[in-house]
Design a protein around this motif. Sequence first.
Motif, PDB file in Angstrom:
ATOM      1  N   LEU A  37      -4.449   8.635 -10.478  1.00 60.33           N
ATOM      2  CA  LEU A  37      -3.303   8.652 -11.378  1.00 60.33           C
ATOM      3  C   LEU A  37      -3.744   8.983 -12.804  1.00 60.33           C
ATOM      4  O   LEU A  37      -4.812   8.570 -13.253  1.00 60.33           O
ATOM      5  CB  LEU A  37      -2.600   7.294 -11.370  1.00 60.33           C
ATOM      6  CG  LEU A  37      -2.052   6.810 -10.023  1.00 60.33           C
ATOM      7  CD1 LEU A  37      -1.479   5.404 -10.168  1.00 60.33           C
ATOM      8  CD2 LEU A  37      -1.006   7.762  -9.484  1.00 60.33           C
ATOM      9  N   THR A  71      -9.122   0.134  -7.054  1.00 57.00           N
ATOM     10  CA  THR A  71      -8.223   1.182  -6.577  1.00 57.00           C
ATOM     11  C   THR A  71      -8.458   1.466  -5.101  1.00 57.00           C
ATOM     12  O   THR A  71      -9.449   1.001  -4.518  1.00 57.00           O
ATOM     13  CB  THR A  71      -8.480   2.506  -7.348  1.00 57.00           C
ATOM     14  OG1 THR A  71      -9.828   2.940  -7.045  1.00 57.00           O
ATOM     15  CG2 THR A  71      -8.329   2.334  -8.835  1.00 57.00           C
ATOM     16  N   ASN A  72      -7.576   2.316  -4.554  1.00 53.67           N
ATOM     17  CA  ASN A  72      -7.727   2.844  -3.211  1.00 53.67           C
ATOM     18  C   ASN A  72      -8.749   3.983  -3.237  1.00 53.67           C
ATOM     19  O   ASN A  72      -9.437   4.201  -4.223  1.00 53.67           O
ATOM     20  CB  ASN A  72      -6.365   3.334  -2.703  1.00 53.67           C
ATOM     21  CG  ASN A  72      -6.206   3.180  -1.201  1.00 53.67           C
ATOM     22  OD1 ASN A  72      -7.152   3.396  -0.437  1.00 53.67           O
ATOM     23  ND2 ASN A  72      -5.012   2.815  -0.756  1.00 53.67           N
ATOM     24  N   ARG A  84       1.972   8.807  -0.875  1.00 49.92           N
ATOM     25  CA  ARG A  84       1.697   8.653  -2.305  1.00 49.92           C
ATOM     26  C   ARG A  84       2.900   9.006  -3.182  1.00 49.92           C
ATOM     27  O   ARG A  84       2.932   8.631  -4.353  1.00 49.92           O
ATOM     28  CB  ARG A  84       0.468   9.479  -2.706  1.00 49.92           C
ATOM     29  CG  ARG A  84      -0.843   8.842  -2.268  1.00 49.92           C
ATOM     30  CD  ARG A  84      -2.056   9.489  -2.882  1.00 49.92           C
ATOM     31  NE  ARG A  84      -3.257   8.686  -2.637  1.00 49.92           N
ATOM     32  CZ  ARG A  84      -4.436   8.906  -3.208  1.00 49.92           C
ATOM     33  NH1 ARG A  84      -4.583   9.896  -4.072  1.00 49.92           N
ATOM     34  NH2 ARG A  84      -5.466   8.121  -2.947  1.00 49.92           N
ATOM     35  N   ASN A  93       0.845  -1.196   0.000  1.00 48.82           N
ATOM     36  CA  ASN A  93       0.000   0.000   0.000  1.00 48.82           C
ATOM     37  C   ASN A  93       0.879   1.244   0.000  1.00 48.82           C
ATOM     38  O   ASN A  93       1.493   1.579   1.013  1.00 48.82           O
ATOM     39  CB  ASN A  93      -0.926  -0.011   1.215  1.00 48.82           C
ATOM     40  CG  ASN A  93      -1.971   1.102   1.162  1.00 48.82           C
ATOM     41  OD1 ASN A  93      -1.918   1.984   0.303  1.00 48.82           O
ATOM     42  ND2 ASN A  93      -2.914   1.058   2.079  1.00 48.82           N
ATOM     43  N   ILE A  99      -3.079   0.757  -5.920  1.00 48.07           N
ATOM     44  CA  ILE A  99      -2.835   2.078  -6.497  1.00 48.07           C
ATOM     45  C   ILE A  99      -4.024   3.000  -6.280  1.00 48.07           C
ATOM     46  O   ILE A  99      -5.149   2.567  -6.027  1.00 48.07           O
ATOM     47  CB  ILE A  99      -2.508   1.986  -8.006  1.00 48.07           C
ATOM     48  CG1 ILE A  99      -3.702   1.432  -8.787  1.00 48.07           C
ATOM     49  CG2 ILE A  99      -1.260   1.153  -8.231  1.00 48.07           C
ATOM     50  CD1 ILE A  99      -3.567   1.553 -10.286  1.00 48.07           C
ATOM     51  N   ALA A 100      -3.758   4.288  -6.399  1.00 48.19           N
ATOM     52  CA  ALA A 100      -4.783   5.317  -6.268  1.00 48.19           C
ATOM     53  C   ALA A 100      -5.569   5.451  -7.565  1.00 48.19           C
ATOM     54  O   ALA A 100      -5.050   5.188  -8.654  1.00 48.19           O
ATOM     55  CB  ALA A 100      -4.135   6.658  -5.915  1.00 48.19           C
ATOM     56  N   GLN A 116       4.592   6.194  -4.994  1.00 48.36           N
ATOM     57  CA  GLN A 116       4.092   5.651  -6.253  1.00 48.36           C
ATOM     58  C   GLN A 116       4.950   6.077  -7.444  1.00 48.36           C
ATOM     59  O   GLN A 116       4.781   5.562  -8.546  1.00 48.36           O
ATOM     60  CB  GLN A 116       2.644   6.109  -6.500  1.00 48.36           C
ATOM     61  CG  GLN A 116       1.634   5.492  -5.554  1.00 48.36           C
ATOM     62  CD  GLN A 116       0.205   5.905  -5.844  1.00 48.36           C
ATOM     63  OE1 GLN A 116      -0.649   5.082  -6.145  1.00 48.36           O
ATOM     64  NE2 GLN A 116      -0.068   7.196  -5.755  1.00 48.36           N
ATOM     65  N   SER A 123      -0.647   3.988  -1.586  1.00 47.11           N
ATOM     66  CA  SER A 123      -1.632   4.867  -2.214  1.00 47.11           C
ATOM     67  C   SER A 123      -2.636   5.480  -1.257  1.00 47.11           C
ATOM     68  O   SER A 123      -3.549   6.182  -1.695  1.00 47.11           O
ATOM     69  CB  SER A 123      -2.387   4.089  -3.308  1.00 47.11           C
ATOM     70  OG  SER A 123      -2.923   2.889  -2.790  1.00 47.11           O
TER      71      SER A 123
END
Length: 342
Positions: free
Chosen positions: A226, A249-250, A190, A180, A222-223, A193, A182
């Motif tokens: 992006l 995603t998160n 973050r 993790n 991942i967020a 990333q 994100s």
Amino acid sequence: MYNLFKPLFFKLNPEDAHYFVVKRLKWFYDHFPFGKSLLKSWFDIEDKRLEREVLGIKFRNPVGLAAGFDKNGEYIEPLSALGFGFIEVGTVTPLPQPGNDKPRMFRLIEDRALINRMGFNNKGVDTLAERLRLLRNQNTKIIIGGNIGKNKNTPNEQAVEDYIKCFDRLHDVVDYFVVNVSSPNTPGLRALQERGPLTEILNTLNQKNALLLKRKPILLKIAPDLTNEQLNDIVEIVLETKIDGIIATNTTIDRSGLKADEKLKNEAGGVSGQPLTKRSTEVIRYLSERSNKAFVIIGAGGIETAEDAIEKLNAGASLVQVYTGFIYQGPSLVKNICKALI
């Protein structure tokens, strides 16, 4: 039954309501006569048609519980009795930490969403590892994922060490790992990333993984925020480091389109739930097409109906996870998704 009690739960602060419900669920499972059998008869569907072979693991169904709901692995068995095909615990950090100041979770009822800024509150990886070890000693067949992160006070330059510590402690007691980087609720997280630090973390973990007697799958969470260019980088990094897949995603930091009042919707933290449904599916589809389905994708974000889950599976996800939809819909959500898949 859940809809009968939900108005009472929703009168409580969201975090208080969470612990009120899960503690009573555990009591019912552990102490009520035939509690375990009743939960399984009400909510659990056993059907060979639901089974999935993903990541070299046999899942009894493709619907999992996302990380964050049971950070310390305290409610795995009663949650599994509600029909989940797998449970992801964490996010866990090497050292215990209290997380951010309360209040740190907010309901956006009009949006069927949550905002949280929990901040990786957990009891530390040693406590989680010991609890999972006791569970494994009971020969439980529950598929458990370990979502790992860094402590708030660990500088990003030393973050890889925190991920290694969590990986080492949990390797024997989880079925797969999720890195993790994100969450929007740990300052600077973050930034991990970005290509350089992310490649270092994933390469280091995968190299350690390869040396062990039994390799465990590693995924990256991942967020949804992006850009396509950043998603292209993520695809390249996954292929380069040879990890096993992505959770997409998160939570999102985007507030566009929310119906909640200004003060509430601008609370710091990540938004989950229905506002994320479309974007998370877009990310899944983009990653699947861009990579030519080269790695596993677990879909998460805004799943509140069986149709939402099926849409993510059709977009390229092999498995799905729920969290906020589970809070709004209750345990019948998992059963409804499984029935629709059958």
